[in-house]
Motif scaffolding. Sequence first.
Motif, PDB file in Angstrom:
ATOM      1  N   ALA A 263      35.582 -15.689  35.815  1.00 19.49           N
ATOM      2  CA  ALA A 263      34.466 -15.817  35.887  1.00 19.49           C
ATOM      3  C   ALA A 263      34.227 -16.927  34.647  1.00 19.49           C
ATOM      4  CB  ALA A 263      33.375 -14.714  35.390  1.00 19.49           C
ATOM      5  N   ILE A 264      33.314 -18.161  34.925  1.00 15.37           N
ATOM      6  CA  ILE A 264      32.989 -18.943  34.018  1.00 15.37           C
ATOM      7  C   ILE A 264      31.790 -18.620  33.151  1.00 15.37           C
ATOM      8  CG2 ILE A 264      32.383 -21.633  33.623  1.00 15.37           C
ATOM      9  CD1 ILE A 264      34.076 -21.922  36.023  1.00 15.37           C
ATOM     10  N   LEU A 265      31.775 -18.255  31.817  1.00 19.25           N
ATOM     11  CA  LEU A 265      30.466 -17.956  31.145  1.00 19.25           C
ATOM     12  C   LEU A 265      29.752 -19.469  30.270  1.00 19.25           C
ATOM     13  CD1 LEU A 265      28.847 -15.579  29.903  1.00 19.25           C
ATOM     14  CD2 LEU A 265      30.770 -15.622  27.910  1.00 19.25           C
ATOM     15  N   ILE A 266      28.841 -19.380  30.693  1.00 17.77           N
ATOM     16  CA  ILE A 266      27.864 -20.153  30.236  1.00 17.77           C
ATOM     17  C   ILE A 266      26.439 -19.922  29.710  1.00 17.77           C
ATOM     18  CG2 ILE A 266      26.618 -22.627  30.666  1.00 17.77           C
ATOM     19  CD1 ILE A 266      28.778 -23.092  33.022  1.00 17.77           C
ATOM     20  N   GLY A 267      26.133 -20.218  28.355  1.00 16.61           N
ATOM     21  CA  GLY A 267      25.138 -19.875  27.989  1.00 16.61           C
ATOM     22  C   GLY A 267      23.750 -21.001  27.845  1.00 16.61           C
ATOM     23  N   ALA A 268      22.764 -20.881  28.184  1.00 22.83           N
ATOM     24  CA  ALA A 268      21.580 -21.869  28.334  1.00 22.83           C
ATOM     25  C   ALA A 268      20.421 -21.630  27.584  1.00 22.83           C
ATOM     26  CB  ALA A 268      21.634 -22.242  29.782  1.00 22.83           C
ATOM     27  N   SER A 269      19.772 -22.768  27.137  1.00 24.45           N
ATOM     28  CA  SER A 269      18.300 -22.571  26.918  1.00 24.45           C
ATOM     29  C   SER A 269      17.647 -24.091  26.996  1.00 24.45           C
ATOM     30  CB  SER A 269      18.028 -22.105  25.345  1.00 24.45           C
ATOM     31  OG  SER A 269      18.143 -23.315  24.482  1.00 24.45           O
ATOM     32  N   THR A 270      16.460 -24.188  26.680  1.00 25.23           N
ATOM     33  CA  THR A 270      15.530 -25.586  26.923  1.00 25.23           C
ATOM     34  C   THR A 270      15.769 -26.149  25.585  1.00 25.23           C
ATOM     35  OG1 THR A 270      13.539 -24.399  26.427  1.00 25.23           O
ATOM     36  CG2 THR A 270      14.240 -24.663  28.666  1.00 25.23           C
ATOM     37  N   ASP A 271      16.443 -25.849  24.564  1.00 21.82           N
ATOM     38  CA  ASP A 271      16.664 -26.506  23.669  1.00 21.82           C
ATOM     39  C   ASP A 271      17.756 -27.710  23.781  1.00 21.82           C
ATOM     40  OD1 ASP A 271      15.177 -25.416  21.323  1.00 21.82           O
ATOM     41  OD2 ASP A 271      16.284 -23.537  21.808  1.00 21.82           O
ATOM     42  N   SER A 272      17.941 -28.660  22.905  1.00 21.47           N
ATOM     43  CA  SER A 272      18.550 -29.841  23.271  1.00 21.47           C
ATOM     44  C   SER A 272      19.968 -29.544  22.606  1.00 21.47           C
ATOM     45  CB  SER A 272      18.140 -30.926  22.326  1.00 21.47           C
ATOM     46  OG  SER A 272      18.409 -30.912  20.935  1.00 21.47           O
ATOM     47  N   GLU A 273      20.924 -30.422  23.187  1.00 18.45           N
ATOM     48  CA  GLU A 273      22.333 -30.035  22.621  1.00 18.45           C
ATOM     49  C   GLU A 273      22.716 -30.414  20.900  1.00 18.45           C
ATOM     50  OE1 GLU A 273      22.547 -34.338  24.570  1.00 18.45           O
ATOM     51  OE2 GLU A 273      21.248 -32.344  24.712  1.00 18.45           O
ATOM     52  N   TYR A 274      21.813 -31.062  20.447  1.00 20.25           N
ATOM     53  CA  TYR A 274      21.825 -31.239  18.967  1.00 20.25           C
ATOM     54  C   TYR A 274      21.249 -30.142  18.254  1.00 20.25           C
ATOM     55  CZ  TYR A 274      22.551 -36.049  20.893  1.00 20.25           C
ATOM     56  OH  TYR A 274      23.058 -36.806  21.749  1.00 20.25           O
ATOM     57  N   VAL A 275      20.010 -29.350  18.818  1.00 13.75           N
ATOM     58  CA  VAL A 275      19.728 -28.192  18.359  1.00 13.75           C
ATOM     59  C   VAL A 275      20.797 -27.044  18.364  1.00 13.75           C
ATOM     60  CG1 VAL A 275      17.850 -26.461  18.362  1.00 13.75           C
ATOM     61  CG2 VAL A 275      17.255 -28.738  18.776  1.00 13.75           C
ATOM     62  N   HIS A 276      21.243 -27.076  19.461  1.00 14.70           N
ATOM     63  CA  HIS A 276      22.498 -26.166  19.809  1.00 14.70           C
ATOM     64  C   HIS A 276      23.446 -26.362  18.734  1.00 14.70           C
ATOM     65  CE1 HIS A 276      20.720 -24.616  23.486  1.00 14.70           C
ATOM     66  NE2 HIS A 276      21.383 -25.298  24.227  1.00 14.70           N
ATOM     67  N   LEU A 277      23.948 -27.573  18.490  1.00 12.25           N
ATOM     68  CA  LEU A 277      25.089 -27.918  17.613  1.00 12.25           C
ATOM     69  C   LEU A 277      24.671 -27.325  16.319  1.00 12.25           C
ATOM     70  CD1 LEU A 277      27.658 -28.900  17.009  1.00 12.25           C
ATOM     71  CD2 LEU A 277      26.881 -31.103  16.761  1.00 12.25           C
ATOM     72  N   ALA A 278      23.429 -27.953  15.759  1.00 13.04           N
ATOM     73  CA  ALA A 278      22.863 -27.393  14.262  1.00 13.04           C
ATOM     74  C   ALA A 278      23.015 -25.902  14.218  1.00 13.04           C
ATOM     75  CB  ALA A 278      21.577 -27.856  14.304  1.00 13.04           C
ATOM     76  N   TRP A 279      22.686 -24.957  15.227  1.00  9.62           N
ATOM     77  CA  TRP A 279      22.482 -23.453  15.162  1.00  9.62           C
ATOM     78  C   TRP A 279      23.942 -23.185  15.129  1.00  9.62           C
ATOM     79  CZ3 TRP A 279      20.782 -19.982  19.451  1.00  9.62           C
ATOM     80  CH2 TRP A 279      20.386 -18.612  18.957  1.00  9.62           C
ATOM     81  N   ARG A 280      24.830 -23.678  15.872  1.00  7.45           N
ATOM     82  CA  ARG A 280      26.212 -23.168  15.889  1.00  7.45           C
ATOM     83  C   ARG A 280      26.730 -23.385  14.299  1.00  7.45           C
ATOM     84  NH1 ARG A 280      30.285 -24.316  20.445  1.00  7.45           N
ATOM     85  NH2 ARG A 280      31.666 -23.387  18.866  1.00  7.45           N
ATOM     86  N   LYS A 281      26.546 -24.589  13.985  1.00  3.41           N
ATOM     87  CA  LYS A 281      27.084 -24.849  12.671  1.00  3.41           C
ATOM     88  C   LYS A 281      26.590 -24.012  11.382  1.00  3.41           C
ATOM     89  CE  LYS A 281      28.426 -29.911  13.226  1.00  3.41           C
ATOM     90  NZ  LYS A 281      28.009 -31.328  12.743  1.00  3.41           N
ATOM     91  N   HIS A 282      25.355 -23.514  11.505  1.00  3.75           N
ATOM     92  CA  HIS A 282      24.638 -22.789  10.651  1.00  3.75           C
ATOM     93  C   HIS A 282      24.450 -21.384  10.601  1.00  3.75           C
ATOM     94  CE1 HIS A 282      23.362 -27.279   9.782  1.00  3.75           C
ATOM     95  NE2 HIS A 282      23.695 -26.893   8.487  1.00  3.75           N
ATOM     96  N   HIS A 283      24.924 -20.761  11.968  1.00  3.41           N
ATOM     97  CA  HIS A 283      24.854 -19.386  12.120  1.00  3.41           C
ATOM     98  C   HIS A 283      26.091 -18.658  12.295  1.00  3.41           C
ATOM     99  CE1 HIS A 283      23.620 -15.479  13.708  1.00  3.41           C
ATOM    100  NE2 HIS A 283      22.493 -15.555  13.536  1.00  3.41           N
ATOM    101  N   GLU A 284      26.317 -17.869  11.255  1.00 12.42           N
ATOM    102  CA  GLU A 284      27.858 -17.414  11.099  1.00 12.42           C
ATOM    103  C   GLU A 284      28.255 -16.801  12.592  1.00 12.42           C
ATOM    104  OE1 GLU A 284      31.319 -17.178   9.502  1.00 12.42           O
ATOM    105  OE2 GLU A 284      29.510 -17.966   8.518  1.00 12.42           O
ATOM    106  N   ASP A 285      27.476 -16.116  13.345  1.00  9.52           N
ATOM    107  CA  ASP A 285      27.880 -15.270  14.724  1.00  9.52           C
ATOM    108  C   ASP A 285      28.119 -16.426  15.620  1.00  9.52           C
ATOM    109  OD1 ASP A 285      27.751 -12.903  13.271  1.00  9.52           O
ATOM    110  OD2 ASP A 285      25.893 -12.457  14.090  1.00  9.52           O
ATOM    111  N   LEU A 286      27.644 -17.756  15.419  1.00  5.91           N
ATOM    112  CA  LEU A 286      27.828 -18.663  16.637  1.00  5.91           C
ATOM    113  C   LEU A 286      28.930 -19.853  16.355  1.00  5.91           C
ATOM    114  CD1 LEU A 286      23.909 -19.064  17.314  1.00  5.91           C
ATOM    115  CD2 LEU A 286      25.596 -17.403  18.181  1.00  5.91           C
ATOM    116  N   LYS A 287      29.620 -19.780  15.236  1.00  2.00           N
ATOM    117  CA  LYS A 287      30.410 -20.792  14.793  1.00  2.00           C
ATOM    118  C   LYS A 287      31.603 -20.919  15.718  1.00  2.00           C
ATOM    119  CE  LYS A 287      29.078 -21.520  10.000  1.00  2.00           C
ATOM    120  NZ  LYS A 287      29.614 -21.417   8.694  1.00  2.00           N
TER     121      LYS A 287
END
Length: 184
Positions: free
Chosen positions: A76-100
Amino acid sequence: MKNAILSVGSVFPDFKKNAVVSTEKGKEFYEITSEELKNSGKWTVLFWWPKDFTFVCPTEIAEFNRHNDDFSDRDAILIGASTDSEYVHLAWRKHHEDLKDLRFPMLADTSKSLAEELGILESSEKIAYRTTFIIDPQGIVRWVSVYDLNVGRNVKEVLRVLDALQTDELCPCNWQKGEATLQN
């Protein structure tokens, strides 16, 4: 008029969306298409969360990440999604320890077109409900689960349902992988 939630037995709609796949400079983004998923010959588990930089969402995303190998082991291919932009996703990943160190893509439905077509766009804020779709290798929706915005989902239940669907047999209530299925 609000679209009805795409249900079991429906063909998952065609899409082409950007996703964050890495925090490494120059390798952050990748375009995911429904055609690519169909051609993979694998199941797809696509889970949506309402907003980046919130409180419940990262607990779910981190839990899905902890079980990424379990999804891979089930083809199975796992994909997460929201209506936020890829730039917001990237910023969140960079700044949230659990998402890095996420090992699955974070799809950006910035236009909200896919969430709207799926019928999961909340009407007042125009954000996606917490929804999980299990899609078979032929692109058919086999399971949909929708949660209220304030309630996190159970990733082990998603895996249990995926296991049951992949048996292609009758599975009783609370069935777990390795248990007997029903004979008809």
